[in-house]
Design a protein around this motif. Structure first.
Motif, short mmCIF file in Angstrom:
data_model
loop_
_atom_site.label_atom_id
_atom_site.label_comp_id
_atom_site.label_asym_id
_atom_site.label_seq_id
_atom_site.Cartn_x
_atom_site.Cartn_y
_atom_site.Cartn_z
N ASP A 1 35.51 108.93 6.45
CA ASP A 1 34.84 110.20 6.73
C ASP A 1 35.44 110.86 7.98
OD1 ASP A 1 33.07 112.30 6.34
OD2 ASP A 1 31.49 111.37 7.56
N CYS A 2 36.76 111.09 7.92
CA CYS A 2 37.46 111.67 9.07
C CYS A 2 38.31 112.85 8.62
CB CYS A 2 38.32 110.60 9.75
SG CYS A 2 39.65 109.94 8.74
N ASN A 3 38.90 113.53 9.60
CA ASN A 3 39.75 114.67 9.27
C ASN A 3 41.19 114.21 9.03
OD1 ASN A 3 40.92 114.36 11.85
ND2 ASN A 3 39.67 115.98 12.75
N LEU A 4 42.04 115.17 8.63
CA LEU A 4 43.43 114.83 8.29
C LEU A 4 44.24 114.37 9.49
CD1 LEU A 4 44.24 117.64 5.71
CD2 LEU A 4 44.29 115.17 5.29
N VAL A 5 43.95 114.87 10.67
CA VAL A 5 44.70 114.45 11.86
C VAL A 5 44.53 112.94 12.06
CG1 VAL A 5 44.86 114.65 14.37
CG2 VAL A 5 44.57 116.71 12.97
N LYS A 6 43.29 112.47 12.03
CA LYS A 6 43.02 111.05 12.21
C LYS A 6 43.58 110.23 11.05
CE LYS A 6 39.38 107.72 13.20
NZ LYS A 6 37.95 107.56 13.56
N ALA A 7 43.39 110.73 9.83
CA ALA A 7 43.87 109.99 8.65
C ALA A 7 45.38 109.79 8.69
CB ALA A 7 43.46 110.72 7.38
N TRP A 8 46.13 110.84 9.02
CA TRP A 8 47.58 110.71 9.11
C TRP A 8 47.97 109.74 10.23
CZ3 TRP A 8 51.49 111.57 6.03
CH2 TRP A 8 51.38 112.52 5.03
N ARG A 9 47.29 109.84 11.38
CA ARG A 9 47.62 108.95 12.50
C ARG A 9 47.42 107.49 12.08
NH1 ARG A 9 44.81 106.13 15.78
NH2 ARG A 9 42.82 107.18 15.45
N ILE A 10 46.30 107.21 11.44
CA ILE A 10 46.03 105.84 10.96
C ILE A 10 47.07 105.42 9.94
CG2 ILE A 10 44.40 104.45 9.63
CD1 ILE A 10 42.14 106.11 10.99
N HIS A 11 47.34 106.29 8.98
CA HIS A 11 48.30 105.98 7.91
C HIS A 11 49.70 105.68 8.47
CE1 HIS A 11 50.41 106.19 4.09
NE2 HIS A 11 51.18 107.15 4.57
N LEU A 12 50.09 106.43 9.49
CA LEU A 12 51.42 106.24 10.07
C LEU A 12 51.47 105.09 11.08
CD1 LEU A 12 52.34 110.00 10.53
CD2 LEU A 12 53.24 108.42 8.80
N GLY A 13 50.31 104.52 11.42
CA GLY A 13 50.26 103.35 12.29
C GLY A 13 50.36 103.65 13.77
N PHE A 14 49.99 104.87 14.17
CA PHE A 14 50.04 105.24 15.57
C PHE A 14 48.67 105.06 16.23
CE2 PHE A 14 53.53 108.03 13.97
CZ PHE A 14 54.54 107.56 14.79
N THR A 15 48.68 104.83 17.52
CA THR A 15 47.44 104.83 18.30
C THR A 15 47.20 106.26 18.79
OG1 THR A 15 48.52 104.39 20.41
CG2 THR A 15 47.84 102.46 19.10
N GLN A 16 45.98 106.53 19.21
CA GLN A 16 45.69 107.83 19.80
C GLN A 16 46.56 108.07 21.03
OE1 GLN A 16 41.49 107.93 20.64
NE2 GLN A 16 40.99 108.80 18.64
#
Length: 113
Positions: A53-68
């Motif tokens: 239940d998140c937005n695309l910015v967070k989803a892409w970051r998680i998918h690409l394996g990056f930390t905030q």
């Protein structure tokens, strides 16, 4: 518009949140939304949006394996600011979207609905 013949309803917590229609019918309803292969969003990213239940910015970051912290540093913003952006359901400024897209090697279209 013709009534869709193969509609899938996706629910979260028992509440309908998405209606999936065949792509050809989508293009007929929204011809201005034609995209090329470079702006399509992978199923894995869509799944993260729905499951977490998140937005695309967070989803892409998680998918690409990056930390905030990593993305914030690349985008030239603070980690706290990125955290707030990932929680927001509203639209981000174009300048911010450009920075985030560049930091993740994406286009702005990848980060917008």
């Amino acid at each position: 518009m013709n009534e869709p013949t193969n509609v899938q309803i996706i629910k979260q917590n028992g509440v309908p949140v998405f209606a999936v229609i065949p792509y050809d019918e989508y293009l007929q309803a929204f011809p201005e939304r034609r995209t090329d292969e470079n702006t399509l969003i992978p199923h894995e990213v869509v799944s993260i949006v729905v499951d977490k239940d998140c937005n695309l910015v967070k989803a892409w970051r998680i998918h690409l394996g990056f930390t905030q912290k990593e993305i914030a540093a690349k985008a030239g913003i603070s980690q706290a600011a990125l955290s707030q952006m990932e929680k927001a359901n509203n639209h981000l400024r174009n300048s911010t979207l450009n920075k985030l897209a560049a930091a993740m090697n994406l286009t702005v279209d990848h980060l917008t609905d």
